[in-house]
Design a protein around this motif. Structure first.
Motif, PDB file in Angstrom:
ATOM      1  N   ILE A 174      -6.746   2.341  -4.859  1.00  0.00           N
ATOM      2  CA  ILE A 174      -6.537   2.184  -4.262  1.00  0.00           C
ATOM      3  C   ILE A 174      -5.180   4.165  -4.292  1.00  0.00           C
ATOM      4  CG2 ILE A 174      -4.501   1.513  -1.956  1.00  0.00           C
ATOM      5  CD1 ILE A 174      -5.844  -1.151  -4.232  1.00  0.00           C
ATOM      6  N   GLY A 175      -4.444   4.360  -5.250  1.00  0.00           N
ATOM      7  CA  GLY A 175      -3.596   4.829  -5.370  1.00  0.00           C
ATOM      8  C   GLY A 175      -3.650   6.624  -5.406  1.00  0.00           C
ATOM      9  N   SER A 176      -4.803   6.234  -6.005  1.00  0.00           N
ATOM     10  CA  SER A 176      -5.491   7.672  -6.014  1.00  0.00           C
ATOM     11  C   SER A 176      -5.857   7.635  -4.658  1.00  0.00           C
ATOM     12  CB  SER A 176      -6.911   7.491  -6.837  1.00  0.00           C
ATOM     13  OG  SER A 176      -6.850   7.598  -7.844  1.00  0.00           O
ATOM     14  N   GLY A 177      -5.871   6.863  -3.630  1.00  0.00           N
ATOM     15  CA  GLY A 177      -5.859   7.869  -2.214  1.00  0.00           C
ATOM     16  C   GLY A 177      -5.054   8.812  -1.474  1.00  0.00           C
ATOM     17  N   GLN A 178      -4.537   8.308  -2.406  1.00  0.00           N
ATOM     18  CA  GLN A 178      -2.215   9.068  -1.504  1.00  0.00           C
ATOM     19  C   GLN A 178      -2.627   8.798   0.336  1.00  0.00           C
ATOM     20  OE1 GLN A 178      -1.768  12.301  -4.084  1.00  0.00           O
ATOM     21  NE2 GLN A 178      -1.587  11.073  -6.303  1.00  0.00           N
ATOM     22  N   LEU A 179      -1.969   9.326   0.295  1.00  0.00           N
ATOM     23  CA  LEU A 179      -1.808   9.746   1.541  1.00  0.00           C
ATOM     24  C   LEU A 179      -2.798   9.854   3.001  1.00  0.00           C
ATOM     25  CD1 LEU A 179       0.778   9.864   3.822  1.00  0.00           C
ATOM     26  CD2 LEU A 179       1.043  12.139   4.393  1.00  0.00           C
ATOM     27  N   VAL A 198      -5.830   3.497   5.170  1.00  0.00           N
ATOM     28  CA  VAL A 198      -5.146   2.170   5.388  1.00  0.00           C
ATOM     29  C   VAL A 198      -4.636   1.297   6.767  1.00  0.00           C
ATOM     30  CG1 VAL A 198      -3.800   0.271   3.940  1.00  0.00           C
ATOM     31  CG2 VAL A 198      -5.025   1.510   2.438  1.00  0.00           C
ATOM     32  N   PHE A 255       1.027  -1.189  -0.144  1.00  0.00           N
ATOM     33  CA  PHE A 255       0.084  -0.096  -0.106  1.00  0.00           C
ATOM     34  C   PHE A 255       0.685   1.192   0.066  1.00  0.00           C
ATOM     35  CE2 PHE A 255      -4.283  -0.774   0.250  1.00  0.00           C
ATOM     36  CZ  PHE A 255      -4.298  -2.536   0.247  1.00  0.00           C
ATOM     37  N   ALA A 309      -9.772   1.912   0.461  1.00  0.00           N
ATOM     38  CA  ALA A 309      -8.402   2.713   0.433  1.00  0.00           C
ATOM     39  C   ALA A 309      -8.367   3.942  -0.545  1.00  0.00           C
ATOM     40  CB  ALA A 309      -7.542   2.030  -0.593  1.00  0.00           C
ATOM     41  N   GLU A 310      -9.298   4.770  -1.498  1.00  0.00           N
ATOM     42  CA  GLU A 310      -9.333   5.815  -2.450  1.00  0.00           C
ATOM     43  C   GLU A 310      -9.740   6.295  -1.327  1.00  0.00           C
ATOM     44  OE1 GLU A 310     -11.626   6.171  -5.757  1.00  0.00           O
ATOM     45  OE2 GLU A 310     -11.161   7.585  -6.326  1.00  0.00           O
ATOM     46  N   GLY A 347      -6.097  10.186   1.033  1.00  0.00           N
ATOM     47  CA  GLY A 347      -7.520   9.810   0.476  1.00  0.00           C
ATOM     48  C   GLY A 347      -8.007  10.993   0.119  1.00  0.00           C
ATOM     49  N   GLU A 348      -9.065  10.667  -0.506  1.00  0.00           N
ATOM     50  CA  GLU A 348     -10.237  12.102  -1.094  1.00  0.00           C
ATOM     51  C   GLU A 348     -11.562  11.872  -0.339  1.00  0.00           C
ATOM     52  OE1 GLU A 348      -9.502  13.071  -3.846  1.00  0.00           O
ATOM     53  OE2 GLU A 348      -9.270  11.668  -5.944  1.00  0.00           O
ATOM     54  N   LEU A 393      -0.989   7.103 -11.007  1.00  0.00           N
ATOM     55  CA  LEU A 393      -2.495   6.302 -10.011  1.00  0.00           C
ATOM     56  C   LEU A 393      -3.604   7.228 -10.359  1.00  0.00           C
ATOM     57  CD1 LEU A 393      -1.593   3.172  -7.998  1.00  0.00           C
ATOM     58  CD2 LEU A 393      -1.805   3.487 -10.415  1.00  0.00           C
ATOM     59  N   ARG A 394      -3.725   8.328  -9.544  1.00  0.00           N
ATOM     60  CA  ARG A 394      -4.466   9.416  -9.877  1.00  0.00           C
ATOM     61  C   ARG A 394      -4.651  10.319 -11.051  1.00  0.00           C
ATOM     62  NH1 ARG A 394      -5.113  13.790  -4.947  1.00  0.00           N
ATOM     63  NH2 ARG A 394      -5.228  11.750  -3.780  1.00  0.00           N
ATOM     64  N   PHE A 443     -12.308  -2.972   0.100  1.00  0.00           N
ATOM     65  CA  PHE A 443     -11.253  -1.869   0.274  1.00  0.00           C
ATOM     66  C   PHE A 443     -11.393  -1.379  -0.726  1.00  0.00           C
ATOM     67  CE2 PHE A 443      -6.717  -2.007   2.558  1.00  0.00           C
ATOM     68  CZ  PHE A 443      -7.484  -1.566   3.948  1.00  0.00           C
ATOM     69  N   GLY A 474      -7.050   7.021   2.341  1.00  0.00           N
ATOM     70  CA  GLY A 474      -5.594   6.962   1.757  1.00  0.00           C
ATOM     71  C   GLY A 474      -5.173   5.816   3.017  1.00  0.00           C
ATOM     72  N   PHE A 475      -3.750   6.179   2.710  1.00  0.00           N
ATOM     73  CA  PHE A 475      -3.036   5.136   3.331  1.00  0.00           C
ATOM     74  C   PHE A 475      -2.958   5.344   5.032  1.00  0.00           C
ATOM     75  CE2 PHE A 475       1.764   4.644   4.397  1.00  0.00           C
ATOM     76  CZ  PHE A 475       1.781   3.164   3.898  1.00  0.00           C
ATOM     77  N   LYS A 504       2.987   5.135  -6.022  1.00  0.00           N
ATOM     78  CA  LYS A 504       2.553   4.828  -7.050  1.00  0.00           C
ATOM     79  C   LYS A 504       1.140   6.174  -8.310  1.00  0.00           C
ATOM     80  CE  LYS A 504       2.580   2.341 -10.559  1.00  0.00           C
ATOM     81  NZ  LYS A 504       2.747   1.787 -11.692  1.00  0.00           N
ATOM     82  N   GLY A 505       1.374   6.561  -6.390  1.00  0.00           N
ATOM     83  CA  GLY A 505      -0.342   7.846  -5.762  1.00  0.00           C
ATOM     84  C   GLY A 505      -0.187   8.700  -6.942  1.00  0.00           C
ATOM     85  N   PRO A 506       0.582   9.339  -6.880  1.00  0.00           N
ATOM     86  CA  PRO A 506       0.103   9.940  -8.131  1.00  0.00           C
ATOM     87  C   PRO A 506      -0.087   9.963  -9.091  1.00  0.00           C
ATOM     88  CG  PRO A 506       1.630  10.911  -6.568  1.00  0.00           C
ATOM     89  CD  PRO A 506       1.799   9.497  -6.137  1.00  0.00           C
ATOM     90  N   LEU A 555       1.245   1.585  -3.643  1.00  0.00           N
ATOM     91  CA  LEU A 555       0.523   2.325  -4.606  1.00  0.00           C
ATOM     92  C   LEU A 555       0.566   3.378  -4.309  1.00  0.00           C
ATOM     93  CD1 LEU A 555      -1.653  -1.413  -4.428  1.00  0.00           C
ATOM     94  CD2 LEU A 555      -0.524  -0.226  -6.821  1.00  0.00           C
ATOM     95  N   GLN A 556       0.503   3.375  -2.966  1.00  0.00           N
ATOM     96  CA  GLN A 556      -0.576   4.983  -2.861  1.00  0.00           C
ATOM     97  C   GLN A 556       0.595   6.107  -2.512  1.00  0.00           C
ATOM     98  OE1 GLN A 556      -3.125   3.350   0.983  1.00  0.00           O
ATOM     99  NE2 GLN A 556      -4.507   4.492  -0.267  1.00  0.00           N
ATOM    100  N   ILE A 557       1.484   6.015  -2.202  1.00  0.00           N
ATOM    101  CA  ILE A 557       2.359   6.434  -1.945  1.00  0.00           C
ATOM    102  C   ILE A 557       3.574   7.478  -3.099  1.00  0.00           C
ATOM    103  CG2 ILE A 557       4.249   7.923  -0.533  1.00  0.00           C
ATOM    104  CD1 ILE A 557       1.502   7.522   1.174  1.00  0.00           C
ATOM    105  N   ARG A 589      -6.542   7.590 -13.354  1.00  0.00           N
ATOM    106  CA  ARG A 589      -7.576   7.395 -13.178  1.00  0.00           C
ATOM    107  C   ARG A 589      -8.770   9.247 -13.449  1.00  0.00           C
ATOM    108  NH1 ARG A 589      -9.461   9.404  -6.920  1.00  0.00           N
ATOM    109  NH2 ARG A 589      -9.411  11.372  -7.359  1.00  0.00           N
TER     110      ARG A 589
END
Lengths: 596, 359
Positions: free
Chosen positions: B225-230, B267, A31, B259-260, B232-233, A42-43, B255, B263-264, A38-40, A34-36, A46
């Motif tokens: 998941i990734g779009s949530g970043q740190l 999670v 996570f 996560a979106e 979340g939205e 992936l967003r 999930f 965020g992290f 690759k986050g930007p 994915l989120q930190i 989207r």
């Protein structure tokens, strides 16, 4: 409960716990990635999936003649398309096939609806709806869910074929087009415009006519359905073009030439705009939109070449119509004057090479001075003159007459008349120019070629006593003053004009049969030979084939005391400049002057 | 009955997870806030209700009906073939009007009750026969689930059954044997047992060459998941859900939506709550002085704690693209009566282990 099995139980429980936390750490890493990390990215992905945009095409500008006729305009068209937001059901598909039973089969509708839904692509069922069909649809639109009307623009031209070559046409962009436009239009994006000007004003003024596209931004869901519009970049409609074309005269010129092959170009001497530029035969500009490739190939292969713009592209030997121009050169260089005479016995003998050139009039014109040579069109006089030409000075003079250079600011496409010099001849024949060449050049034959547009321009320069500008159809700003290189006196100019008046009004004049009446036209006729002919008898044989007959040419301007318009008329295989091309020049000039 | 700090933290972590689950379900299925509270209430009440019932019923009574429960459950699984509703090409659900149940979900519980009852009779002493018998029952009962076809639930059922036998103390050599035969058999299984769809999911997981539609779900899940970043939205702000880019957002892939939105940080919070719940319930359960002579409740409790914990991990491993997609619900997140009822029963077993609520 013994301790051993309890210990085993606990050990195994901790072992599983260990695995659990191992996986949990793995997941935290995943996570984090994915989120930190690759986050930007992936967003972004989207947002790209969700946000889409479509182009809004503006209405293309109208093209209008100087006398107010709309020559080209965008008209609204209506088509029936599949509405992706609402799935068409079988009832509405059936109803649609009933309403438009003449044009639509149920099976075709079903096929298109299915492919629309599968590929999320809006299929068009019926285009160019008539008003009647449109109202038929609108009346039942509540029962026709899943279908909607799409508005579009279609280019519509005035029907008259005289205007096709001036306006040009639109077509789907290809590599050549995108190269052409990216060299001329700043920040050109070839992906935006599907249909572009292929020739004529549509091409030259593409940038102005098309306007600026707009953009509609919207969000869509996974199925491609539009959810909401998030923004709009406004479009700008195309600019209107006011041309210098006098449509009444343009149509008249075309109709007078109809059935023949040829061209008429007129120039307005007040501003060097082009009021008439006609190429015959032609087609109606609308005929090219949506033409089948078979029909297009037929047009391209037509021996009469209706798509070829003779007015700007056709190169013809000017024949005797070049004589006034060469008179200016000869007077400037002192090769002759208004009093010198020669004996014209119908032949010119070129002593150096022991060659004899036939003139068109049997027996010749007798004792001939410059004025008579112009009025009666004596070939031996000008052949004799041409032997005196200095090569370098001749080339320089022809350059000042725009041979070998741009002839119009916004005629597309247009051809330069070749500048005949040593390098031209070296390139084409591997030899330098020699004296014998000049004898032919002196009567506008041989290597000398001009376009009808150039002939009209040369006539303008003669009418304006050496001054001229590069002609135009729409935009004449920043025009440079050009001059035919000469040192003619006012007397010389008056004598030259007088000679050209006598061509038309003197009973001896080659244009007397035009019967110009009170038009006050000055002019010069010419016939240009297509093949080299030794004798009259030989020509009589040759003329059995109409395609080998001489071209008829006439140049003129009017009124001679205050020139307003100059004109050049070429009729392919028309034979007699004075009696065939001349009357057409007269009628067109009359209309132009009347309308002024 | 005494409540101390440990109990409070367990309750806190559990309620936290349930709250997060309800919020996510709510954000996916409805925008009506009344619906959210109703859903939360239904979840909490049903968990309390079912857990309390199982807490109150004498566990020995349930255990003694072990084989009946297993047989009944198997029959229910098979009856789905006849009475069940077909969803997504496989029959798994029985419709009871007010809720539809997936009997295969309950097999994890039934098999555990049966096994514990069986082993208790022999004082949890494994013999070769008992080991093979229990493994045999496990594999045989998995067959009706797998042919539904629901390979995912079947495989997970077998894995949890093996976990139970491990906890209960079956000799290690059987696990080695299972592992070796799995490795040997895998090509055969792949070629003759798996359907194209299932192969697709596995190929898809091992390489990026799977077809677009096979990649689609997992790709969209990773995008969510990734779009949530740190951070979340934000609650209710999942665009992947709003624009329908994530299929099965209310079940298997819920999930990713969580996560979106959170965020992290969100999670991590769920992971911490889960770890707290797992560690503290195990701690309370395995406290030395609380263990009595009958180990059955502790085996069952430990097993169910791990079922909840690993169900969580497997689902999240799946949605984050680390393992192939198997249709496994996320406890207290996934919308569905069977899963909620199932995990409520497990909680009831965990809390009813004697001494759990006693210090």
């Amino acid at each position: 409960m013994n301790n051993a099995s309890l210990n085993s139980f606990k050990k195994r429980t901790y072992f599983v716990l260990f695995i659990f936390f191992g996986l949990l750490v793995l997941l935290i890493g995943r996570f984090f990635y994915l989120q930190i990390i690759k986050g930007p990215e992936l967003r972004d992905q989207r947002e790209q999936n969700i946000n889409a945009s479509e182009l809004i095409y503006p209405k293309r500008g109208r093209i209008i003649s100087k006398d107010g006729t709309v020559l080209a305009e965008d008209i609204k068209t209506f088509s029936i398309v599949v509405d992706l937001e609402q799935k068409p059901d079988y009832e509405s598909m059936y109803l649609l096939s009933e309403i438009f039973s003449e044009d639509l089969l149920f099976d075709d509708i079903e096929k298109k609806v299915l492919s629309s839904l599968r590929f999320s692509f809006q299929e068009t069922l019926l285009t160019n709806l008539s008003q009647e069909d449109l109202s038929k649809f609108l009346v039942r639109s509540s029962d026709l869910s899943g279908f909607s009307i799409k508005e579009d623009y279609k280019r519509n031209y005035d029907y008259h074929p005289s205007i096709f070559h001036i306006l040009g046409h639109l077509g789907f962009i290809n590599e050549l087009d995108s190269k052409y436009f990216s060299e001329r239009i700043p920040d050109y994006d070839e992906n935006i415009w599907q249909k572009v000007g292929k020739s004529g004003l549509e091409r030259v003024y593409e940038y102005k006519l098309r306007g600026t596209h707009g953009k509609r931004y919207f969000q869509r869901n996974a199925r491609g359905n539009r959810k909401q519009i998030t923004g709009v970049d406004n479009f700008k409609e195309g600019e209107e073009l006011i041309t210098s074309i006098r449509y009444s005269a343009q149509k008249l010129a075309f109709d007078l030439l109809d059935g023949k092959q040829g061209a008429v170009v007129a120039i307005d001497l007040s501003d060097f705009s082009i009021p008439v530029a006609v190429s015959v035969p032609s087609i109606s500009a609308n005929d090219l939109s949506g033409i089948s490739s078979k029909n297009y190939a037929e047009l391209l292969n037509d021996v009469q070449r209706p798509l070829f713009n003779r007015a700007f592209m056709g190169l013809y030997p000017p024949g005797s119509t070049v004589k006034p121009l060469l008179t200016i050169f000869s007077l400037s260089e002192g090769y002759t004057n208004w009093t010198e005479t020669i004996l014209d016995d119908g032949f010119f003998r070129f002593e150096e090479e022991q060659r004899v050139f036939n003139a068109w009039k049997e027996g010749g014109h007798g004792l001939t001075d410059l004025e008579k040579a112009l009025v009666e069109s004596s070939n031996p006089f000008f052949m004799n003159l041409a032997t005196k030409f200095d090569k370098a000075k001749f080339v320089k003079f022809m350059q000042s007459a725009s041979f070998g250079s741009l002839l119009c600011t916004d005629c597309y496409p247009h051809q330069y008349s070749p500048l005949i010099n040593d390098s031209w001849k070296q390139k084409n024949f591997g030899k330098d120019l020699y004296k014998g060449d000049f004898i032919n050049l002196g009567v506008g034959q041989g290597y000398m070629l001009t376009t009808p547009l150039h002939l009209a321009l040369l006539t303008s320069a003669i009418a304006k006593k050496g001054k001229y500008q590069i002609p135009y159809i729409v935009n004449g700003s920043n025009q440079q003053e050009l001059f035919l290189e000469n040192n003619l006196t006012d007397y010389d100019w008056e004598k030259l004009h007088e000679s050209l008046i006598n061509v038309v009004y003197s009973p001896n004049g080659t244009g007397f049969r035009i019967n110009a009446g009170n038009l006050k036209m000055a002019g010069k006729s010419g016939t240009s030979q297509i093949i080299d002919i030794k004798s009259k008898e030989e020509y009589d044989e040759v003329r059995q084939n109409p395609l080998l007959r001489d071209h008829a040419i006439f140049i003129g301007f009017a009124p001679y005391d205050d020139p307003q318009f100059a004109i050049a008329v070429i009729i392919e295989n028309g034979e007699s400049g004075g009696s065939v091309a001349g009357p057409i020049a007269k009628e067109v000039l009359e209309l132009l002057i009347d309308a002024n | 009955m005494q409540i101390n700090l440990t109990h409070s933290v367990i309750l806190f972590s559990l309620v936290g997870i349930i709250l997060a689950g309800s919020m996510t379900i709510f954000s996916v299925t409805s925008i009506d806030l009344n619906y959210f509270f109703r859903f939360l209430m239904i979840t909490l009440i049903s968990i309390c209700f079912v857990a309390t019932i199982f807490y109150l019923i004498n566990i020995n009574r349930i255990l003694s009906a072990g084989w009946i429960i297993l047989v009944a459950n198997i029959l229910l699984v098979m009856s789905v073939e006849i009475f069940g509703q077909e969803i997504n090409g496989s029959r798994r659900w029985l419709d009871f009007g007010f809720l539809s149940l997936q009997p295969s979900e309950f097999m994890k519980i039934s098999y555990a009750i049966f096994t514990i009852q069986y082993l208790r009779f022999y004082s949890f002493k494994f013999s070769m026969f008992r080991s093979i018998f229990l493994l045999g029952v496990l594999f045989l009962t998995a067959v009706p689930i797998i042919i539904q076809p629901d390979l995912g639930t079947g495989v997970v059922y077998i894995a949890f059954g093996v976990l139970l036998l491990f906890i209960c103390g079956m000799d290690k050599k059987y696990f080695y044997g299972l592992f070796i035969s799995l490795v040997v058999m895998s090509p055969v299984l792949y070629n003759f047992v798996l359907t194209g769809y299932q192969k697709g999911r596995i190929i898809n997981w091992f390489s990026s060459e799977g077809s677009v539609s096979e990649r689609w779900n997992i790709l969209q899940s990773e995008i969510s998941i990734g779009s949530g970043q740190l951070f979340g939205e934000g609650f209710l702000a999942s665009k992947q859900n709003e624009f329908n880019f994530l299929p099965e957002a209310d079940t298997d892939f819920i999930f990713s939506i969580y996560a979106e939105q959170f965020g992290f940080v969100g999670v991590l919070a769920i992971f911490i709550l889960l770890a707290l719940f797992l560690l503290l319930t195990l701690r309370v359960l395995l406290r030395h002085n609380s263990l009595s002579n009958d180990l059955s409740p502790y085996y069952l409790g430990t097993y169910f704690i791990y079922v909840i914990g690993f169900s969580f991990l497997i689902n999240i491993l799946m949605v984050s693209g680390l393992i192939p997609v198997v249709g496994l619900p996320l406890p207290f997140f996934t919308k569905g009566g069977s899963s909620l009822l199932c995990f409520s029963i497990m909680l009831g077993f965990i809390f009813s282990a004697r001494g759990f609520l006693r210090v």
